[in-house]
Design an enzyme around this catalytic site. Structure first.
Site, PDB file in Angstrom:
ATOM      1  N   ASP A   6       6.629  -5.938   4.472  1.00 34.79           N
ATOM      2  CA  ASP A   6       7.137  -4.815   3.544  1.00 34.79           C
ATOM      3  C   ASP A   6       5.959  -4.151   3.750  1.00 34.79           C
ATOM      4  O   ASP A   6       4.426  -4.423   2.835  1.00 34.79           O
ATOM      5  CB  ASP A   6       7.610  -5.572   1.986  1.00 34.79           C
ATOM      6  CG  ASP A   6       7.677  -4.270   1.203  1.00 34.79           C
ATOM      7  OD1 ASP A   6       7.551  -3.534   1.713  1.00 34.79           O
ATOM      8  OD2 ASP A   6       8.108  -4.616  -0.582  1.00 34.79           O
ATOM      9  N   LYS A  68       0.589   5.277   4.033  1.00 33.71           N
ATOM     10  CA  LYS A  68       1.196   5.319   4.160  1.00 33.71           C
ATOM     11  C   LYS A  68       2.050   6.470   3.945  1.00 33.71           C
ATOM     12  O   LYS A  68       2.778   7.146   4.852  1.00 33.71           O
ATOM     13  CB  LYS A  68       2.112   4.065   3.146  1.00 33.71           C
ATOM     14  CG  LYS A  68       3.429   4.221   3.742  1.00 33.71           C
ATOM     15  CD  LYS A  68       4.024   3.231   3.418  1.00 33.71           C
ATOM     16  CE  LYS A  68       5.716   3.266   3.414  1.00 33.71           C
ATOM     17  NZ  LYS A  68       6.976   2.553   2.047  1.00 33.71           N
ATOM     18  N   GLU A 145      14.211   0.025   3.571  1.00 34.86           N
ATOM     19  CA  GLU A 145      13.806  -0.662   2.638  1.00 34.86           C
ATOM     20  C   GLU A 145      14.655  -1.306   1.339  1.00 34.86           C
ATOM     21  O   GLU A 145      14.917  -2.081   1.351  1.00 34.86           O
ATOM     22  CB  GLU A 145      12.157  -0.330   2.207  1.00 34.86           C
ATOM     23  CG  GLU A 145      11.206   0.144   2.716  1.00 34.86           C
ATOM     24  CD  GLU A 145       9.720   1.340   1.559  1.00 34.86           C
ATOM     25  OE1 GLU A 145      10.892   1.359   0.749  1.00 34.86           O
ATOM     26  OE2 GLU A 145       9.225   0.973   2.440  1.00 34.86           O
ATOM     27  N   ASP A 168      15.687   1.542  -5.058  1.00 35.54           N
ATOM     28  CA  ASP A 168      14.256   1.516  -5.030  1.00 35.54           C
ATOM     29  C   ASP A 168      12.826   2.192  -5.017  1.00 35.54           C
ATOM     30  O   ASP A 168      13.253   3.463  -3.734  1.00 35.54           O
ATOM     31  CB  ASP A 168      14.360   0.848  -3.154  1.00 35.54           C
ATOM     32  CG  ASP A 168      13.207   0.854  -2.716  1.00 35.54           C
ATOM     33  OD1 ASP A 168      11.941   0.682  -2.988  1.00 35.54           O
ATOM     34  OD2 ASP A 168      12.725   0.772  -1.292  1.00 35.54           O
TER      35      ASP A 168
END
Length: 569
Positions: A6, A68, A145, A168
């Site tokens: 992850d 990211k 994800e 999420d």
């Protein structure tokens, strides 16, 4: 050995499918969470994880975080004498996770499943693959994800038919997916998201509110906070945000120029300040429900994933939207990594997962630019023709027929885009293919445009000219903002020359970084007292005597606790 990773905005984790179950892999400090931070030490050595995060406040110009969010772009971050792309910074985090896994497993790790936000673009996905390559990993698959979180939850009961939604909310991105589980098959029905909405945005709201409501902005009279000051204030805002998970009120405080500024924050006020962010959470949920043709009342379960879902305001929002309390049986920080490990087990064809089948969907529409008739013999270009609609089950192949609109044109040009807007100018350009055709009157030459999108997110466009059956193919492997293979090779060589802090010594380096951060918070005798212990600890490290180093580590840790630094450990 295939591991699941992850790769998060704030924290990253690794896990593996072993002995019939998903298991998290601890890092060198014994923690499952590795901060997604990279920094340069004073001697030019690269630090990753907790050691780097501890230097965010003391050396912000030498530390990078939240990179990211810029994957798939050409943005560069200056650390010391070098500039790094987001892929390179991400690769250093991945390499640290890889090394931790190899030590824990006792074997070489060369393959990985890496999770990405469901709404990551084509360029962002390719940049993530490049990051894995730079870290020495063969990326077997990129896994969405929320799909990973669903695997982690769904694997507990594959016999029961159920419809569920994964909500999420991570540090930097928000995704929602709707899935259906039946007879061992886990089918993603729809997905949606926002790549620039996460827990860090709630922290930013608190920082801005504190500056204006504590009187600090007025006292500063237009001057800007330094990088170190801003990072310290963000750390205080993060602490306050977490405090509201356990109590209805908290107090933010900050020292500037010998003056303390404070502000009382309640949960109700926090909800009010973040209302614009909460409203942004609703839009992807509504789109996913609409695309899946499922009503909220038809869902059996709502699953929370991502550390930011610990905020009470998020959990209350989910309860109001779906009319039920969401499921939190798994740690939201760990669910995605555990799901990635399940996918690794599926890839390895583990016997315990022999009856589980996983399907996924294309997160966005893929199409071409066309001209549409807006009047007699009058055409307007720049219109979008979707060929693969968003939320189509992958792998998928679709075809559309196009014809020429100009007399005697000698060339056909096909521009490929991704997105949902009616005009291609508002979508993302992926590539183009141009080739010669027979010179004939308008409408007499046509072509079939076939898009094929595979489970790894690679798009192939094949154009067949009719009636000659001449074929032309474009594989979308490079995008603006994504490194070419030549650039990857060059960057790989440059990264190999960097000094990476030894894993077996990272615990001591992390403690020094945390002590430096605490030193900046203290004043007077306490500050001097800590400085003496830091110097003593550093001297022992230079002696390289293991038993003395352990004792010195314990002593410095105790001193930091006594000085109120337990929150830094």
């Amino acid at each position: 050995m295939i591991i699941g990773i992850d790769l998060g905005t704030t924290n990253s984790l690794a896990a593996v499918w072993r002995d019939g179950k998903a298991q998290l892999i601890p890092n060198a400090l014994g923690s499952f969470l590795t901060p997604s931070c990279v920094g340069m030490d004073d001697d030019g050595t690269v630090l990753t994880g907790e050691a780097a995060r501890a230097r965010l406040q003391t050396h912000p110009h030498m530390t990078a975080a939240m990179f990211k969010r810029y994957m798939g772009s050409e943005r560069e971050t200056q650390l010391g004498a070098r500039k790094f792309r987001p892929e390179e910074l991400s690769s250093m985090v991945l390499r640290a996770l890889k090394e931790d896994a190899e030590v824990w497993l006792g074997e070489k790790v060369e393959e990985a499943i890496i999770t990405v936000p469901a709404y990551f673009s084509d360029a962002q996905r390719k940049a993530t693959r490049v990051a894995g390559q730079l870290a020495g990993l063969r990326v077997e698959r990129l896994l969405n994800e929320p799909t990973a979180a669903a695997l982690a939850y769904g694997i507990q009961d594959t016999k029961r038919e159920t419809k569920f939604l994964v909500f999420d909310l991570g540090g930097g991105t928000f995704d929602v997916s709707i899935l259906e589980l039946f007879e061992g098959v886990m089918e993603v029905r729809a997905t949606a998201g926002d790549n620039f909405l996460g827990g860090e945005d709630f922290v930013t709201v608190l920082v801005d509110a504190f500056l204006s409501r504590s009187g600090m902005a007025k006292a500063m009279d237009g001057t800007e906070l330094t990088g170190t000051q801003r990072q310290r204030l963000r750390a205080e805002a993060e602490r306050a945000k977490r405090a509201l998970s356990d109590s209805l009120t908290t107090r933010m405080a900050y020292q500037l120029g010998g003056q303390e500024y404070s502000w009382e924050l309640t949960e109700d006020l926090f909800v009010l300040l973040c209302d614009h962010l909460v409203q942004r959470l609703r839009t992807p949920v509504e789109r996913a429900l609409r695309d899946a043709t499922i009503k909220a009342s038809e869902l059996d379960t709502v699953v929370l994933a991502g550390g930011a879902t610990r905020m009470p305001l998020v959990r209350k929002l989910a309860a109001r939207m779906f009319g039920r309390f969401p499921s939190i049986s798994l740690d939201p920080d760990q669910a995605i990594a555990l799901g990635a490990a399940v996918q690794a087990g599926l890839m390895a064809r583990d016997a315990a997962l022999s009856e589980v089948v996983m399907t996924d969907v294309a997160p966005y529409s893929l199409g071409i630019s066309v001209a549409r008739e807006i009047g007699p013999n009058k055409y307007e270009g720049g219109h979008y023709l979707p060929i693969i609609e968003r939320n189509s089950t992958v792998p998928v192949s679709r075809v559309e027929n196009i014809t020429t609109i100009n007399d005697y044109q000698k060339e056909l040009v096909v521009h490929v885009y991704q997105g949902e807007s009616r005009r291609v100018s508002d979508n993302v350009f992926l590539g183009k293919l141009n080739f010669p055709i027979e010179s004939k009157r308008a409408g007499e030459v046509s072509a079939d445009v076939r898009f094929t999108y595979d489970i790894s997110g690679v798009l192939e466009a094949e154009i067949t000219v009719l009636p000659t059956q001449e074929k032309h193919t474009l594989v979308i492997t490079e995008n603006a903002g994504v490194m070419t293979q030549a650039e990857v090779a060059k960057r790989l060589a440059e990264l190999s020359e960097l000094k990476i802090h030894p894993r077996d010594k990272i615990e001591n380096r992390t403690l020094v970084a945390q002590a430096d951060r605490l030193y900046e918070q203290l004043l007077g005798h306490e500050r001097e007292y800590l400085a003496q212990h830091i110097a003593a600890f550093t001297a022992v490290l230079n002696s390289q005597q293991p038993s003395a180093m352990r004792r010195a580590h314990e002593t410095l840790t105790q001193v930091m606790r006594e000085l109120g630094g337990s929150s830094f450990l």
